[in-house]
Structures are given as structure tokens and as C-alpha cells.
Design a protein around this motif. Sequence first.
Motif, PDB file in Angstrom:
ATOM      1  N   HIS A 191       0.830  -1.212   0.000  1.00  0.00           N
ATOM      2  CA  HIS A 191       0.000   0.000   0.000  1.00  0.00           C
ATOM      3  C   HIS A 191       0.862   1.258   0.000  1.00  0.00           C
ATOM      4  N   LEU A 192       1.985   1.211   0.712  1.00  0.00           N
ATOM      5  CA  LEU A 192       2.899   2.356   0.710  1.00  0.00           C
ATOM      6  C   LEU A 192       3.465   2.590  -0.686  1.00  0.00           C
ATOM      7  N   TYR A 193       3.807   1.515  -1.379  1.00  0.00           N
ATOM      8  CA  TYR A 193       4.324   1.641  -2.746  1.00  0.00           C
ATOM      9  C   TYR A 193       3.260   2.199  -3.684  1.00  0.00           C
ATOM     10  N   TYR A 194       2.031   1.748  -3.524  1.00  0.00           N
ATOM     11  CA  TYR A 194       0.950   2.225  -4.383  1.00  0.00           C
ATOM     12  C   TYR A 194       0.677   3.707  -4.156  1.00  0.00           C
ATOM     13  N   GLN A 195       0.740   4.137  -2.916  1.00  0.00           N
ATOM     14  CA  GLN A 195       0.439   5.537  -2.612  1.00  0.00           C
ATOM     15  C   GLN A 195       1.571   6.481  -3.016  1.00  0.00           C
ATOM     16  N   THR A 196       2.812   6.071  -2.799  1.00  0.00           N
ATOM     17  CA  THR A 196       3.938   6.959  -3.101  1.00  0.00           C
ATOM     18  C   THR A 196       4.404   6.854  -4.543  1.00  0.00           C
ATOM     19  N   TYR A 251      -3.482   6.794   7.626  1.00  0.00           N
ATOM     20  CA  TYR A 251      -2.579   7.894   7.310  1.00  0.00           C
ATOM     21  C   TYR A 251      -1.959   7.717   5.930  1.00  0.00           C
ATOM     22  N   VAL A 252      -1.536   6.483   5.623  1.00  0.00           N
ATOM     23  CA  VAL A 252      -0.967   6.230   4.302  1.00  0.00           C
ATOM     24  C   VAL A 252      -1.994   6.479   3.209  1.00  0.00           C
ATOM     25  N   SER A 253      -3.253   6.139   3.471  1.00  0.00           N
ATOM     26  CA  SER A 253      -4.308   6.258   2.458  1.00  0.00           C
ATOM     27  C   SER A 253      -4.725   7.699   2.204  1.00  0.00           C
ATOM     28  N   TYR A 254      -4.774   8.526   3.255  1.00  0.00           N
ATOM     29  CA  TYR A 254      -5.411   9.837   3.108  1.00  0.00           C
ATOM     30  C   TYR A 254      -4.534  11.030   3.476  1.00  0.00           C
ATOM     31  N   ARG A 255      -3.421  10.812   4.186  1.00  0.00           N
ATOM     32  CA  ARG A 255      -2.644  11.953   4.652  1.00  0.00           C
ATOM     33  C   ARG A 255      -1.195  11.940   4.208  1.00  0.00           C
ATOM     34  N   LEU A 256      -0.674  10.798   3.798  1.00  0.00           N
ATOM     35  CA  LEU A 256       0.748  10.704   3.492  1.00  0.00           C
ATOM     36  C   LEU A 256       1.116  11.533   2.269  1.00  0.00           C
ATOM     37  N   ILE A 257       0.324  11.402   1.218  1.00  0.00           N
ATOM     38  CA  ILE A 257       0.594  12.106  -0.031  1.00  0.00           C
ATOM     39  C   ILE A 257      -0.469  13.167  -0.247  1.00  0.00           C
ATOM     40  N   LYS A 260      -2.024  16.905  -4.776  1.00  0.00           N
ATOM     41  CA  LYS A 260      -1.300  17.494  -5.909  1.00  0.00           C
ATOM     42  C   LYS A 260      -0.103  16.656  -6.322  1.00  0.00           C
ATOM     43  N   THR A 261       0.434  15.854  -5.396  1.00  0.00           N
ATOM     44  CA  THR A 261       1.623  15.078  -5.718  1.00  0.00           C
ATOM     45  C   THR A 261       1.330  13.658  -6.087  1.00  0.00           C
ATOM     46  N   LYS A 262       0.049  13.251  -6.068  1.00  0.00           N
ATOM     47  CA  LYS A 262      -0.314  11.880  -6.424  1.00  0.00           C
ATOM     48  C   LYS A 262      -0.295  11.704  -7.930  1.00  0.00           C
ATOM     49  N   ASN A 263       0.151  10.549  -8.373  1.00  0.00           N
ATOM     50  CA  ASN A 263       0.144  10.182  -9.774  1.00  0.00           C
ATOM     51  C   ASN A 263      -0.355   8.763  -9.886  1.00  0.00           C
ATOM     52  N   THR A 264      -1.005   8.442 -10.956  1.00  0.00           N
ATOM     53  CA  THR A 264      -1.493   7.087 -11.167  1.00  0.00           C
ATOM     54  C   THR A 264      -0.426   6.254 -11.838  1.00  0.00           C
ATOM     55  N   ILE A 265      -0.428   4.943 -11.529  1.00  0.00           N
ATOM     56  CA  ILE A 265       0.552   4.044 -12.153  1.00  0.00           C
ATOM     57  C   ILE A 265       0.207   3.840 -13.612  1.00  0.00           C
TER      58      ILE A 265
END
Length: 265
Positions: A191-196, A251-257, A260-265
Motif C-alpha cells: 500500500h505504501l508503494y501504491y500511494q507513493t 494515514y498512508v491512504s489519506y494523509r501521506l501524499i 497534488k503530488t499523487k500520480n497514477t501508475i
Amino acid sequence: MWLKIRLLKRLILFCIGIYLPIKFFILWIKSTNKPLWHHYALDHCILRIIICCIACIYYLHLQQNKGTKNGIVPSMHRYKLMIRTVLLQLTMTFGLLLLSSIQATLWHPNVQPIRYFSSNIDFVYRGLVEITCLAAILEELLFRGILEKLLYKVISTRLWITLTSALAFSLMHGNMRNNLLYFVMGCFFSHLYYQTKDIIYPIIAHGLHNLCATCIMYFKWDERLDLAINSLTIVTRIILAIGALLGVYQYVSYRLIQPKTKNTI
């Protein structure tokens, strides 16, 4: 990306050039029945580096063939992400310690065999180099960087990709009594890899977890931690474990990123 692949290939050739003479020398020493200066084989470390480089090259090829890039995050946010990743992993490690204690209390299994390091060199070589660094890099490249990319070709649902890679990650360790802990860890790293969208963050988290485990074994804190955790009631441990794991996931799902900085794989 081609520059990274070229550098990795040169590193592989360099390591092979070092590995072969060392391996032949060790075999010659063993054939003469002479005692080795130390039982920590340098050739094992070099071989692990070669395998890590090969896995990284294949990961980069998958990234390029699919036309994807790591998450484009401004440099100022990268430092914040690293700090947040460290704090999240410390919380996750705390939750896993509680979960391990709960499992030991309810089912009385031998959850994790304790490995003690025989010397400072043993701690540096096996604890810091092999377990903390090389193992974390290789396992994240294989299970998050490569396996999940391949799973995208046959599975369209992100949840099933996370569960599949986490299950493979837990089964790989071969400790059936400890599979639950590895499965929870695998879900977090996935999940961390997917979010970041960057493999470096699960590598940092994985390496930090391994570092905590090796330090606990080396400094012999395991008995003190067991006494401290077992002093809590089973209900308190369950509440704290669930709270820590759910807090990390939320936190990883909603607050970590930031959006504006999220990108889709």
C-alpha cells in the motif's frame, strides 16, 4: 533510465570480477583444510549485490516498457515523505510487536526464532549489510517492484494485487507460524508503494523494520520488550495493536501524499 541500467550492468561486471577470484580462493583454502580467518563469506555478500542489481535492471525495464515513472514529488516533499515513512514504520513495528505478543499469548506458538549475533563483525555483516540493506532492497524489488507489475497484467483490482503480493511475501519467509505478521507487513509495504509510486519508500520502511529487529536481537532487548508488553492485559494489547495498524493504514491512504503530488501508475 538507460543511464541507470548501464551503471547497474557495469556494477554487475565489477562484482563478478571480484566474486570469482574470492570464490576460487575460498574453495582452495577449504581444500587445504586450513582454517579461514572468519566464517563470514564475502562472496555471499557480493552475490547478493549482483542479484539485487539484476532485479533492479528488470524492474527498470518493466517501468520503461509500461511507460511509467516513479512518482514525481518535489524535492522538499521527498524529505517529508521519508520522515513520515520512518515514523509510520516505527508505528507499524510497534503494532507488529503487539500482534506477535497477542499471537504468542493466545496460541502459544514459537512465533519467531531468535538469532543472536556472535560478535560485532557478525552484527555489521549479517545484521546491517545483509538483513537491513540487501534483504530489504531485494525483497521490495521482487515483491513490490516486479511481482505487482506482472500481476497488473492478469489482475485489475488493486486490493487483490496487494493481497497476492503480501501472501507471496509471507510464504517466501517459510515460517508458517509467523505468516500473519509477514502478511500484515507485506500489505503495508504494498500500500505504501501504491500511494507513493516510488519503490524507495517501501525499501526505507522495510530496511528500518529489519534494523529494529536486528538491534533488538543484538542488544538483547527482546526479553525486556516481552516483559513490558506482557505486563499489559490482552485486551489492552489488542486495542493498541488494532489502533496502531489502522492508524498507519488510514494515514498512508489519506494523509501521506498530498493530492497534488499523487500520480497514477
